[in-house]
Design a protein around this motif. Structure first.
Motif, short mmCIF file in Angstrom:
data_model
loop_
_atom_site.label_atom_id
_atom_site.label_comp_id
_atom_site.label_asym_id
_atom_site.label_seq_id
_atom_site.Cartn_x
_atom_site.Cartn_y
_atom_site.Cartn_z
N LEU A 12 0.82 -1.21 0.00
CA LEU A 12 0.00 0.00 0.00
C LEU A 12 0.85 1.26 0.00
N GLY A 13 2.06 1.17 0.53
CA GLY A 13 2.95 2.32 0.49
C GLY A 13 3.34 2.67 -0.94
N ALA A 14 3.61 1.65 -1.75
CA ALA A 14 3.93 1.88 -3.16
C ALA A 14 2.72 2.40 -3.91
N PHE A 15 1.55 1.85 -3.61
CA PHE A 15 0.30 2.33 -4.21
C PHE A 15 0.13 3.81 -3.90
N ASP A 16 0.33 4.17 -2.64
CA ASP A 16 0.15 5.55 -2.21
C ASP A 16 1.17 6.47 -2.87
N ALA A 17 2.41 6.02 -2.96
CA ALA A 17 3.46 6.84 -3.56
C ALA A 17 3.18 7.08 -5.05
N TYR A 19 0.19 7.07 -6.50
CA TYR A 19 -0.95 7.98 -6.58
C TYR A 19 -0.51 9.42 -6.36
N GLU A 20 0.30 9.65 -5.33
CA GLU A 20 0.72 11.01 -5.01
C GLU A 20 1.63 11.59 -6.09
N LEU A 21 2.54 10.77 -6.63
CA LEU A 21 3.43 11.25 -7.69
C LEU A 21 2.63 11.65 -8.93
N LEU A 22 1.73 10.77 -9.36
CA LEU A 22 0.96 11.04 -10.57
C LEU A 22 -0.04 12.18 -10.36
N ARG A 23 -0.60 12.26 -9.16
CA ARG A 23 -1.50 13.37 -8.85
C ARG A 23 -0.75 14.69 -8.92
N ALA A 24 0.47 14.71 -8.39
CA ALA A 24 1.27 15.93 -8.41
C ALA A 24 1.65 16.33 -9.84
N LYS A 25 1.74 15.36 -10.73
CA LYS A 25 2.08 15.64 -12.12
C LYS A 25 0.85 16.01 -12.95
N GLY A 26 -0.31 16.05 -12.31
CA GLY A 26 -1.52 16.51 -12.99
C GLY A 26 -2.54 15.46 -13.34
#
Length: 225
Positions: A12-17, A19-26
């Motif tokens: 779940l940590g990788a899932f979360d990372a 999500y956050e990376l791609l969300r930050a990229k738009g």
């Protein structure tokens, strides 16, 4: 923009990372191509528990969520469609939980219970711009009708991100978040009348520069004088 990732296998940590990376990229929508179908549900519960300071979800939380869902109208009086605003950073409320779930298209892997469930589709069709894309965990599950109907095929189960063109069709994979040399995810976006795909490590390092998918069938006519 659409975030693409696969094969989390309970991390779940990788899932979360991812999500956050791609969300930050738009990224405003996400394609999760399996590798443990239930990880999306478990990640949402994990994020909500973290937002409560580690406290488990209680009956009081459930009643509060239901009350909020019943009495709180969508903002600006309009139904909130999956691409109408940025992907939520916080999943504490039931409203944001539902919005996040709406942002995801996911497909099951062969060894999951969902794969055997007739109510769950093993493949999903998603329209990106004017291009019909087929989402599947294992590209070997594709059949003739899939190949005839879609032009871009987004799949998991591969150790590295890649774009492979076979005739007019493209096979795109973000690589794996578990079980590969590098943890990678991808970003699919419109590029004028075509699409573009790029991939990143979880630290944000670009590992696959943007590849243009020539999905627009219109050609420029040349006039010879």
């Amino acid at each position: 923009m659409i975030g693409v990732f696969s094969d989390t296998h309970g991390d779940l940590g990788a899932f979360d990372a991812a999500y956050e990376l791609l969300r930050a990229k738009g990224a405003r929508r996400f394609l999760f191509t399996g590798g443990r179908y239930t990880d999306l549900d478990e990640w949402v519960l994990w994020r909500r528990q973290k937002s409560r300071g580690g406290r488990e979800y209680s009956d009081a939380d459930f009643l509060a969520d239901v009350t909020q869902w019943l009495v709180t109208p969508p903002q600006d009086g309009l139904a909130r469609t999956p691409a109408s605003r940025e992907a939520p950073a916080d999943l504490a409320s039931e409203d944001d939980r539902r919005l996040v779930m709406e942002r995801f298209v996911r497909v099951p892997e062969r060894d999951s219970l969902a794969y055997r469930d007739p109510a769950v589709a093993n493949k999903a069709m998603d329209l990106v711009g004017d291009t019909l894309c087929c989402v599947v965990h294992d590209k070997n599950d594709l059949v003739r009708d899939d190949l005839l109907n879609a032009q871009v095929f987004i799949h998991g189960k591969e150790p590295e991100p890649a774009v492979v063109q076979i005739g007019p069709r493209y096979f795109v994979t973000p690589g794996r978040l578990v079980g590969a040399a590098e943890q990678t995810c991808g970003l699919l976006e419109k590029a004028e009348r075509n699409l573009s795909f790029s991939a990143f490590r979880l630290d944000g390092h670009l590992v696959l520069p943007p590849r243009v998918l020539q999905v627009d069938s219109r050609s420029t006519k040349l006039t010879v004088k």
